[in-house]
Design a protein around this motif. Structure first.
Motif, PDB file in Angstrom:
ATOM      1  N   ARG A   1       0.853  -1.188   0.000  1.00 59.56           N
ATOM      2  CA  ARG A   1       0.000   0.000   0.000  1.00 59.56           C
ATOM      3  C   ARG A   1       0.892   1.244   0.000  1.00 59.56           C
ATOM      4  N   VAL A   2       0.758   2.059  -1.033  1.00 60.67           N
ATOM      5  CA  VAL A   2       1.515   3.308  -1.167  1.00 60.67           C
ATOM      6  C   VAL A   2       0.504   4.450  -1.147  1.00 60.67           C
ATOM      7  N   GLY A   3       0.355   5.092   0.025  1.00 60.39           N
ATOM      8  CA  GLY A   3      -0.697   6.092   0.188  1.00 60.39           C
ATOM      9  C   GLY A   3      -2.042   5.409   0.061  1.00 60.39           C
ATOM     10  N   ARG A   4      -2.840   5.870  -0.899  1.00 58.63           N
ATOM     11  CA  ARG A   4      -4.149   5.259  -1.121  1.00 58.63           C
ATOM     12  C   ARG A   4      -4.107   4.223  -2.253  1.00 58.63           C
ATOM     13  N   ARG A   5      -2.925   4.061  -2.820  1.00 52.11           N
ATOM     14  CA  ARG A   5      -2.803   3.157  -3.964  1.00 52.11           C
ATOM     15  C   ARG A   5      -2.211   1.819  -3.541  1.00 52.11           C
ATOM     16  N   LEU A   6      -2.499   0.787  -4.347  1.00 48.29           N
ATOM     17  CA  LEU A   6      -1.892  -0.525  -4.184  1.00 48.29           C
ATOM     18  C   LEU A   6      -0.878  -0.729  -5.301  1.00 48.29           C
ATOM     19  N   GLU A   7       0.297  -1.189  -4.949  1.00 46.11           N
ATOM     20  CA  GLU A   7       1.311  -1.511  -5.944  1.00 46.11           C
ATOM     21  C   GLU A   7       1.721  -2.970  -5.776  1.00 46.11           C
ATOM     22  N   LEU A   8       1.942  -3.616  -6.888  1.00 46.37           N
ATOM     23  CA  LEU A   8       2.375  -5.011  -6.849  1.00 46.37           C
ATOM     24  C   LEU A   8       3.810  -5.116  -6.349  1.00 46.37           C
ATOM     25  N   THR A   9       4.063  -6.099  -5.523  1.00 50.23           N
ATOM     26  CA  THR A   9       5.438  -6.430  -5.157  1.00 50.23           C
ATOM     27  C   THR A   9       6.076  -7.201  -6.310  1.00 50.23           C
ATOM     28  N   GLU A  10       7.386  -7.481  -6.209  1.00 49.37           N
ATOM     29  CA  GLU A  10       8.042  -8.309  -7.226  1.00 49.37           C
ATOM     30  C   GLU A  10       7.358  -9.663  -7.330  1.00 49.37           C
ATOM     31  N   THR A  11       7.013 -10.231  -6.174  1.00 49.42           N
ATOM     32  CA  THR A  11       6.303 -11.520  -6.177  1.00 49.42           C
ATOM     33  C   THR A  11       4.920 -11.359  -6.802  1.00 49.42           C
ATOM     34  N   GLY A  12       4.279 -10.226  -6.543  1.00 46.46           N
ATOM     35  CA  GLY A  12       2.971  -9.973  -7.123  1.00 46.46           C
ATOM     36  C   GLY A  12       3.025  -9.872  -8.639  1.00 46.46           C
ATOM     37  N   ARG A  13       4.091  -9.229  -9.156  1.00 43.61           N
ATOM     38  CA  ARG A  13       4.235  -9.132 -10.613  1.00 43.61           C
ATOM     39  C   ARG A  13       4.441 -10.514 -11.236  1.00 43.61           C
ATOM     40  N   LEU A  14       5.222 -11.352 -10.552  1.00 44.69           N
ATOM     41  CA  LEU A  14       5.423 -12.719 -11.041  1.00 44.69           C
ATOM     42  C   LEU A  14       4.096 -13.485 -11.024  1.00 44.69           C
ATOM     43  N   ALA A  15       3.359 -13.339  -9.924  1.00 46.58           N
ATOM     44  CA  ALA A  15       2.067 -14.025  -9.821  1.00 46.58           C
ATOM     45  C   ALA A  15       1.100 -13.551 -10.898  1.00 46.58           C
ATOM     46  N   LEU A  16       1.145 -12.254 -11.226  1.00 47.78           N
ATOM     47  CA  LEU A  16       0.241 -11.718 -12.238  1.00 47.78           C
ATOM     48  C   LEU A  16       0.551 -12.305 -13.612  1.00 47.78           C
TER      49      LEU A  16
END
Length: 306
Positions: free
Chosen positions: A51-66
């Motif tokens: 969580r970056v402020g009000r936004r959600l950003e993918l982690t490196e693992t999240g990008r791989l999962a996506l």
């Protein structure tokens, strides 16, 4: 075991960019989505979002999962489409990767038997670099790869290279360019403008060694990864170009070019790369049989040209 409903929620949020937008699309509350993604992260013991402020950003693992989730749900969509098709409209899908070093005419001649089977075939062609195509083959998104070389050495893909045939090469020039070249064959190539295949083409190395052995020093006017583009420039008179000898008459007819000479000392080879050690796919069997029986039959006969 992976919970695919939770994976779908993660995928929807990643694509929408926020839990609120994803919840509106899925008709779920944000709390439900947030809770399900937390359960997925707990089960996998990873963090998928930051969580970056009000936004959600993918982690490196999240990008791989996506990346994997994209493939999972694309395949799911293809499965749904296939199952919804009426039986009378269902045909065997034959997915082929064509290495962009393979001339289009050769690819057509090799693949056309697959369209003449008793059972209807839906041919799906993808053109790309061989390395990327073998990756697609490994994850079974392709049934076969058509290439000008065997499976690359050192690759982690367990596949098998089935040689379809080989032939010599023929040199062509636009008629006005050909008329300017007065030397006999093969000296006609010396200092003449020559278009050559790109570095990834299997024929490139043998061609350059053949020229060097005969002490021929053409002026390299261009190099091309795509054989069709090389022929287009050759047709425009930019330089001499080569093509497999088995399609020499076809190249002459289609491009209105003259033959300067031919050699069997440099050969082009063509392979069907598959995951099968023994060919069983009906389309691949038809391609293999026709290539040996018809397309490359003449090329196996001794030639006096050099």
């Amino acid at each position: 075991m992976l919970n695919y409903k939770q994976l779908h929620y993660f995928w929807a949020v990643a694509k929408a960019g926020s839990i609120v937008r994803a919840s509106e699309r899925l008709n779920l509350t944000p709390q439900t989505l947030s809770g399900q993604i937390s359960l997925l992260e707990d089960a996998l013991d990873v963090a998928l979002f930051l969580r970056v402020g009000r936004r959600l950003e993918l982690t490196e693992t999240g990008r791989l999962a996506l990346t994997y989730a994209d493939e999972v749900f694309q395949i799911g969509s293809e499965l749904e489409e296939a199952l919804r098709s009426r039986p009378e409209n269902v045909s065997i899908q034959f997915r082929v990767g064509v290495d962009d070093a393979v001339p289009k005419s050769i690819a057509y001649r090799l693949l056309s038997p697959a369209t003449s089977l008793t059972e209807p075939i839906r041919l799906v062609c993808r053109e790309d670099k061989l390395v990327r195509l073998t990756v697609e083959l490994a994850i079974q998104r392709l049934d076969m790869v058509l290439a000008d070389r065997p499976m690359p050495a050192g690759t982690n893909v367990k596949g098998y290279s089935h040689k379809l045939g080989e032939c010599g090469i023929t040199f062509f020039a636009e008629p006005r360019l050909a008329a300017q070249l007065k030397q006999p064959w093969p000296q006609v190539l010396d200092t003449a403008p020559l278009l050559i295949p790109g570095k990834e083409a299997a024929v490139r190395g043998p061609l350059m060694r053949w020229l060097d052995l005969r002490q021929l020093r053409p002026r390299i006017a261009g190099e091309f990864d795509d054989s069709a583009l090389m022929q287009a420039f050759g047709q425009a008179g930019i330089g001499i170009f080569i093509a497999p000898s088995v399609i020499a008459h076809e190249v002459q007819r289609e491009h209105g070019v003259a033959v300067l000479g031919q050699t069997d000392e440099v050969t082009e080879q063509f392979y069907a790369i598959s995951l099968e050690r023994r060919l069983t796919h009906p389309a691949v069997v038809a391609i293999n049989d026709t290539a040996h029986r018809e397309l490359f039959r003449e090329a196996r006969k001794p030639s006096l040209a050099s």
